[in-house]
Motif scaffolding. Structure first.
Motif, PDB file in Angstrom:
ATOM      1  N   SER A 174     -10.741  14.114  -8.347  1.00  0.00           N
ATOM      2  CA  SER A 174     -11.034  13.405  -7.092  1.00  0.00           C
ATOM      3  C   SER A 174     -12.536  13.330  -6.838  1.00  0.00           C
ATOM      4  CB  SER A 174     -10.287  14.018  -5.906  1.00  0.00           C
ATOM      5  OG  SER A 174     -10.590  15.365  -5.776  1.00  0.00           O
ATOM      6  N   ASN A 202       0.812  -1.209   0.000  1.00  0.00           N
ATOM      7  CA  ASN A 202       0.000   0.000   0.000  1.00  0.00           C
ATOM      8  C   ASN A 202       0.844   1.257   0.000  1.00  0.00           C
ATOM      9  OD1 ASN A 202      -2.611  -0.447  -0.232  1.00  0.00           O
ATOM     10  ND2 ASN A 202      -3.090  -0.504   1.955  1.00  0.00           N
ATOM     11  N   GLU A 252     -11.784  -1.733  -8.719  1.00  0.00           N
ATOM     12  CA  GLU A 252     -10.351  -1.986  -8.871  1.00  0.00           C
ATOM     13  C   GLU A 252      -9.996  -3.339  -8.248  1.00  0.00           C
ATOM     14  OE1 GLU A 252      -8.757   1.590  -7.064  1.00  0.00           O
ATOM     15  OE2 GLU A 252      -9.958   2.713  -8.498  1.00  0.00           O
ATOM     16  N   GLU A 253     -10.578  -3.586  -7.049  1.00  0.00           N
ATOM     17  CA  GLU A 253     -10.290  -4.859  -6.374  1.00  0.00           C
ATOM     18  C   GLU A 253     -10.739  -6.029  -7.227  1.00  0.00           C
ATOM     19  OE1 GLU A 253     -11.932  -4.793  -2.389  1.00  0.00           O
ATOM     20  OE2 GLU A 253     -10.748  -2.982  -2.010  1.00  0.00           O
ATOM     21  N   ASP A 312     -14.096   1.641  -4.747  1.00  0.00           N
ATOM     22  CA  ASP A 312     -12.823   1.073  -5.188  1.00  0.00           C
ATOM     23  C   ASP A 312     -12.887  -0.443  -5.349  1.00  0.00           C
ATOM     24  OD1 ASP A 312     -12.992   0.483  -2.577  1.00  0.00           O
ATOM     25  OD2 ASP A 312     -11.021   1.246  -1.997  1.00  0.00           O
ATOM     26  N   ILE A 315      -5.859  10.035  -7.138  1.00  0.00           N
ATOM     27  CA  ILE A 315      -5.969   8.618  -6.769  1.00  0.00           C
ATOM     28  C   ILE A 315      -5.341   8.405  -5.391  1.00  0.00           C
ATOM     29  CG2 ILE A 315      -5.298   6.248  -7.361  1.00  0.00           C
ATOM     30  CD1 ILE A 315      -5.345   7.112 -10.315  1.00  0.00           C
ATOM     31  N   THR A 366      -9.756   2.208 -13.587  1.00  0.00           N
ATOM     32  CA  THR A 366      -9.928   3.546 -13.001  1.00  0.00           C
ATOM     33  C   THR A 366      -9.866   4.649 -14.047  1.00  0.00           C
ATOM     34  OG1 THR A 366      -8.736   2.612 -11.132  1.00  0.00           O
ATOM     35  CG2 THR A 366      -9.179   4.964 -11.074  1.00  0.00           C
ATOM     36  N   TYR A 371      -1.914  -4.065  -9.672  1.00  0.00           N
ATOM     37  CA  TYR A 371      -2.513  -2.813  -9.201  1.00  0.00           C
ATOM     38  C   TYR A 371      -2.493  -1.761 -10.309  1.00  0.00           C
ATOM     39  CZ  TYR A 371      -3.326   1.486  -6.707  1.00  0.00           C
ATOM     40  OH  TYR A 371      -3.813   2.697  -6.324  1.00  0.00           O
ATOM     41  N   LEU A 402     -13.576  10.316  -8.594  1.00  0.00           N
ATOM     42  CA  LEU A 402     -13.114   9.084  -7.938  1.00  0.00           C
ATOM     43  C   LEU A 402     -13.973   8.746  -6.727  1.00  0.00           C
ATOM     44  CD1 LEU A 402      -9.250   9.487  -8.034  1.00  0.00           C
ATOM     45  CD2 LEU A 402     -10.553   7.607  -9.023  1.00  0.00           C
ATOM     46  N   ARG A 405      -7.951   7.183  -2.583  1.00  0.00           N
ATOM     47  CA  ARG A 405      -7.910   5.739  -2.340  1.00  0.00           C
ATOM     48  C   ARG A 405      -7.061   5.322  -1.139  1.00  0.00           C
ATOM     49  NH1 ARG A 405     -12.083   5.476  -4.901  1.00  0.00           N
ATOM     50  NH2 ARG A 405     -12.269   4.590  -6.985  1.00  0.00           N
TER      51      ARG A 405
END
Lengths: 285, 266
Positions: free
Chosen positions: B152, A3, B163-164, B160, B87, B181, B173, B155, B91
């Motif tokens: 933003s 992360n 994306e996962e 999210d 992002i 995205t 990623y 977004l 995120r």
């Protein structure tokens, strides 16, 4: 951990850019404010003289306070003109309110320089307003009073800022719970009482945001005074520009810029205490 | 509740303010067609000669070229940096986020004269020649906050877990960012680009300190104000620019709204 790496690679490039072309120049300006000069040996001599003469030069102070007063006048007039606009849109315009707000803001989207330029043509001594008044017989002789004055700067900048001031007020008024107004009426408030005791206080954060929306940028104005201000309409920004472009006293100019930067950042800090962040985002709602 | 009367004090006031707000723009456009070298009432007659003069003016075309170039370059960079920043702050809730937000928003409030002179100092110190390129570098800074805000808010509008899901299906990623995205954000990206372009195209204050001899369109326009005989041509130029920026901004606003309401687009 993964992360953190992703976060760092995303935020790294924009941070680096902001550092190199925003924080670094301001830091350099701070260094320059201590220099004795910008060429020759004076470049490497560091002194507090610039600060001393800034603090003692009454001409600077006069111009600083005059600019602040001009900005204050502009923001007060803009807020007073914008409030009824926002009030009408929120409480009386019904379903068209967003469309009408957009209608109001469209002129503000066009070129800033050109809108000021348009006012130069309107106010000019052989300009549109004068010639219109002449041909209508309202006045007999062109009045040179309209342009190159403090009032010309104020009129022009009020024109520029009214729509932007209306936005956060519009947002704040829109959030007021209509039940509160009904409750006030049920409890015997006359409409103007309800306005003074319910609507107005609840909309004040929006008014504060709008006020600062106009106050902060006009504080640093130098283009409008150049175009319509003449000698009496000069503002603090013109003084800074002069130090860099004509007097070539960059260290003095740096001190003056830093003083303004401190003033602006203080104002922004106060603003973030007074108004909710969502009001500040009014432009983007 | 109030009845929505067409003529109430409020609506008359609103109408009056609208007229006042549009009048200066309208006057510029009207006088760009006026057949006289002087900008005074009464109007003299219709002509297109001032527009014709725009075409023949090489200095102006060069300034236009400079403005288009730095507008394109600076908004491209600002959009890319703004996307990365957006992002990151939407995120990830990691330390450094609020500092980044504060610093990147500052250019919204700092007077442009201060940017102008501080960049003048920087470029002088590190030896970057004053040029249109230098002004382009500066325009990125003032554009970033706008790009960040537009992107933003887009977004925030979609979860999210898209994306996962892409990553569960085997995307890396960065692959998920590029394939999921970015495409979802594309209206916002275009809106950000156009807004940044308009900002750069119109910017005079900072550019006036650092363009050197490569005048941009606003700098050129400003320099022409000293010559009364060229005023009608300047008015024609102003009229064109007004209409173009207004059209671009309307389109941008439309894009931004499309980009912000994912519900409509499914």
């Amino acid at each position: 951990m993964e992360n953190r790496r992703q976060f760092a690679s995303l935020i790294g490039p924009p941070s680096l850019y902001l550092f190199l072309l925003f924080l670094l120049p301001v830091g350099l300006m701070f260094v320059y404010s201590f220099r004795a000069g910008i060429t020759g040996p004076a470049h490497d001599v560091f002194t507090l003289d610039n600060y001393r003469s800034f603090l003692t030069n009454s001409h600077f102070h006069r111009l600083f306070w005059r600019s602040a007063l001009i900005s204050l006048t502009i923001s007060v007039i803009s807020s007073l003109l914008a409030y009824p606009l926002a009030y009408y849109l929120v409480f009386q315009a019904g379903r068209n309110r967003v469309t009408l707000m957009t209608l109001l803001i469209i002129p503000a989207w066009t070129s800033y320089l050109l809108r000021i330029f348009a006012w130069k043509l309107i106010l000019g001594s052989s300009g549109l307003l004068n010639s219109l008044l002449l041909s209508l017989g309202v006045i007999e002789k062109a009045s040179p009073m309209l342009i190159y004055s403090r009032s010309a700067v104020i009129v022009t900048l009020v024109y520029v800022w009214v729509p932007f001031v209306a936005l956060p007020i519009f947002a704040a008024l829109g959030r007021i719970d209509r039940n509160l107004l009904e409750a006030a009426a049920d409890l015997g408030c006359k409409p103007w009482e309800a306005f003074l005791r319910v609507t107005l206080p609840l909309s004040l954060p929006g008014v504060a945001a709008g006020f600062f929306f106009a106050f902060i940028p006009t504080l640093g104005e130098f283009v409008t005074p150049l175009l319509v201000g003449g000698a009496s309409g000069q503002m603090y920004g013109n003084l800074i520009q002069d130090q860099f472009m004509r007097a070539l006293n960059w260290p003095m100019g740096s001190v003056m810029s830093l003083a303004m930067l401190v003033a602006v950042i203080t104002l922004v800090f106060i603003l973030t205490r007074l108004a909710s962040v969502s009001d500040l985002g009014g432009v983007y709602e | 509740m109030n009845k929505h009367k067409i003529f109430s004090p409020g609506s008359i006031y609103f109408l009056l303010m609208c007229v006042l707000l549009y009048l200066p723009i309208l006057l510029l456009i009207i006088f760009s067609f006026n057949d006289s070298t002087r900008l005074v009432f009464p109007l003299k007659g219709f002509t297109l000669q001032w527009y014709g003069k725009l075409y023949e003016n090489r200095e102006l075309l060069k300034a236009l070229g400079n403005s288009l170039m730095i507008g394109f370059g600076s908004s491209l960079i600002a959009t890319i940096l703004g996307t990365m920043g957006a992002i990151a702050i939407v995120r990830f809730k990691l330390p450094g986020r609020s500092v980044f937000l504060a610093v990147s928003a500052l250019p919204l409030v700092i007077p442009y004269v201060i940017f102008g002179v501080s960049l003048l100092i920087l470029f002088n110190e590190v030896g970057i020649r004053l040029s249109a390129f230098a002004a382009g570098l500066a325009h990125v800074i003032i554009s970033i906050p706008y790009a960040l805000l537009i992107i933003s808010s887009r977004l925030v509008g979609f979860p999210d877990n898209l994306e996962e899901a892409a990553m569960d299906l085997g995307a890396s990623y960065w692959g998920a960012l590029l394939k999921v995205t970015i495409p979802i954000c594309s209206p916002a990206l275009l809106a950000a680009f156009l807004l940044c372009f308009t900002i750069s195209f119109d910017e005079y204050a900072i550019a006036s300190f650092i363009v050197g001899t490569d005048a941009t369109l606003p700098v050129y326009l400003f320099s022409q104000l000293r010559f009364p005989t060229r005023l009608p041509m300047v008015v024609a130029l102003a009229a064109v620019l007004m209409i173009v920026t207004m059209a671009v901004m309307l389109f941008t606003e439309w894009l931004r709204r499309v980009g912000q309401s994912p519900a409509k687009k499914g």
